[in-house]
Scaffold this active site. Structure first.
Site, short mmCIF file in Angstrom:
data_model
loop_
_atom_site.label_atom_id
_atom_site.label_comp_id
_atom_site.label_asym_id
_atom_site.label_seq_id
_atom_site.Cartn_x
_atom_site.Cartn_y
_atom_site.Cartn_z
N THR A 102 0.73 -1.29 -0.20
CA THR A 102 0.13 -0.10 -0.18
C THR A 102 0.58 1.40 0.03
O THR A 102 1.70 1.13 1.18
CB THR A 102 -0.91 -0.17 1.12
OG1 THR A 102 -1.85 -1.39 1.03
CG2 THR A 102 -1.87 1.51 1.38
N TYR A 110 -4.57 0.38 12.96
CA TYR A 110 -6.13 0.10 12.81
C TYR A 110 -6.56 0.21 13.64
O TYR A 110 -8.02 0.54 13.42
CB TYR A 110 -6.29 -1.32 12.89
CG TYR A 110 -4.79 -1.33 11.14
CD1 TYR A 110 -6.05 -2.60 10.53
CD2 TYR A 110 -4.11 -1.46 10.80
CE1 TYR A 110 -5.57 -2.70 8.99
CE2 TYR A 110 -3.33 -1.98 9.72
CZ TYR A 110 -4.31 -2.84 8.94
OH TYR A 110 -3.59 -2.81 7.87
N GLU A 118 -8.82 -4.05 3.83
CA GLU A 118 -7.78 -4.28 4.31
C GLU A 118 -8.07 -4.24 5.66
O GLU A 118 -7.00 -4.82 6.47
CB GLU A 118 -7.06 -2.63 4.32
CG GLU A 118 -6.11 -2.41 4.81
CD GLU A 118 -5.14 -1.53 4.36
OE1 GLU A 118 -4.12 -1.38 4.47
OE2 GLU A 118 -5.95 -0.42 4.32
#
Length: 434
Positions: free
Chosen positions: A133, A239, A398
């Site tokens: 990414t 995250y 993701e």
């Protein structure tokens, strides 16, 4: 968004910072949430930041054991990155080939990136890193091993930095759903998120030369697992910020869709928005918790609580899917069946006295007074982009596989969960002799 460098004392971009306290770790998560809110997309610098902190502490401990010079190599490299505010891709994931076999057992040795030649002035490497990414936007790459390694896999225990335009590096762009919409004429609102979007690529290293000064691990297989675990821990903490920020936009778009439909006062809609908020804030709580319990490494930079970081990411593999499901529920079927922007802007229909397709679109997709059809369509296209389109790669999918699959977190939770200690607690209370 900024910090004071522990290496130079200068003001730097926080994405290039070595965390110096639990407060730094918390600020990282808050920064990531903010950027998720502002872009509704992957903003593509987290992997580099997480790699910096993992490589910094691991190289210190390699040098401590083997008397190597990797830590100083990395310090010099990071000072350059900080001073120039460079974007760096953290490259860990190998293609892996047959998952039942170790790297050295693969039919094709290149399925894990490895050293193919050692020279007095450096090394030559070959292999690839998948799902990278932000790699297209990066000035440099930091490569790390992808799994813990054995002595037979010594050549695969390699970490280094290389510029993205080094000879022998090829980037093969990943395909995403709806990825050509931005190239179409009269695309207008069909893009959904017109300003931002992520991208991934397969990065091939075809006999790339790495000078000694950019090498951070070269055969020290016994430290590969440490580097992997530390990077994964930092990235699983990430995250709890970035996905929460994008989640804020999903929730806001769903609430707007309900409002534009005239359904915002319905108790079922209110309850769904409450549930989405509850799930999103739970993810944020996990990101903050693993940060608040951070502790210093031997090198001096701070590491998150590994158990809580893995709990954070385990929740991320689940909650965004439910948030997206509820958003689609609120939005309704028009999110995926509406005509294109060309239809809304189309010309006169032959034989229909000047009527246009656009007039029909605006007539039949009209909603409550005071809300334009265009605004209603824009928010539905945004939801489509977030839930199903190119942004879903940076949010929904993701959330499952980024920073390791769900099973990877469960393995770490098993290691860090201290079941024996919990058994001892039960024995103490029950009066059972240890």
């Amino acid at each position: 968004m900024t910090a004071t460098s522990s290496l130079t004392g200068r003001k730097i971009n926080r994405f290039t910072h070595l965390h110096q306290s639990a407060e730094d770790l918390i600020k990282k998560v808050e920064m990531q949430r903010l950027l998720g809110q502002k872009t509704a997309s992957c903003f593509q610098r987290c992997v580099g930041m997480d790699a910096f902190n993992a490589v910094y502490s691991t190289t210190y401990e390699i040098d401590e054991k083997y008397g190597t010079n990797y830590h100083e190599n990395f310090r010099k490299f990071l000072i350059m990155v900080q001073d120039q505010d460079l974007t760096v891709d953290g490259a860990m994931t190998d293609p892996k080939g047959d998952r039942s076999k170790a790297p050295h057992e693969q039919a094709d040795p290149d399925l894990f990136l490895h050293i193919v030649e050692r020279r007095p002035d450096g090394i030559v490497v070959r292999g690839a890193k998948a799902h990278q990414t932000g790699t297209i936007n990066s000035h440099w790459h930091i490569v790390m091993p992808t799994i813990a390694l054995r002595e037979e896999d010594r050549d695969y225990a390699v970490s280094f930095a290389t510029p993205s335009d080094a000879e022998g590096i090829f980037m093969i762009y990943g395909r995403q759903s709806c990825d050509t919409r931005k190239l179409e004429e009269q695309v207008g609102m069909d893009v959904g998120n017109p300003a931002f979007g992520g991208q991934e690529a397969l990065v091939v290293f075809d006999n790339v030369f790495i000078p000694n000064e950019y090498i951070f691990m070269c055969g020290e297989y016994d430290f590969a697992g440490m580097m992997v675990e530390r990077f994964a821990g930092y990235h699983r903490q990430s995250y709890g910020g970035c996905k929460v920020g994008v989640g804020d936009v999903v929730i806001g778009a769903a609430a707007l869709a309900a409002e534009y439909n005239g359904a915002e006062k319905a108790s079922a809609v209110k309850d769904k928005l409450i549930e989405m908020t509850h799930l999103n804030e739970t993810l944020f709580s996990c990101g903050i918790a693993c940060s608040a319990r951070g502790c210093p490494t031997k090198a001096g930079n701070y590491q998150i609580d590994l158990l809580l970081a893995n709990v954070c990411k385990q929740n991320v593999t689940r909650f965004p899917y439910e948030i997206v499901r509820l958003a689609e529920d609120i939005a309704g079927g028009l999110m995926v069946t509406m005509p294109s922007n060309k239809d809304f802007q189309s010309s006169t229909i032959a034989g229909r006295n000047g009527e246009t397709i656009g007039e029909f679109c605006n007539k039949y997709f009209a909603t409550k007074e005071g809300v334009s059809t265009e605004d209603r369509m824009k928010v539905l296209r945004l939801l489509e982009n977030l839930c199903l389109g190119t942004a879903a790669v940076g949010y929904r999918t993701e959330s499952m596989h980024g920073a390791g699959s769900p099973q990877a977190q469960r393995i770490m939770i098993a290691r860090q969960g201290n079941i024996q200690g919990k058994k001892d607690l039960a024995k103490d209370i029950a009066g059972i002799e240890k």
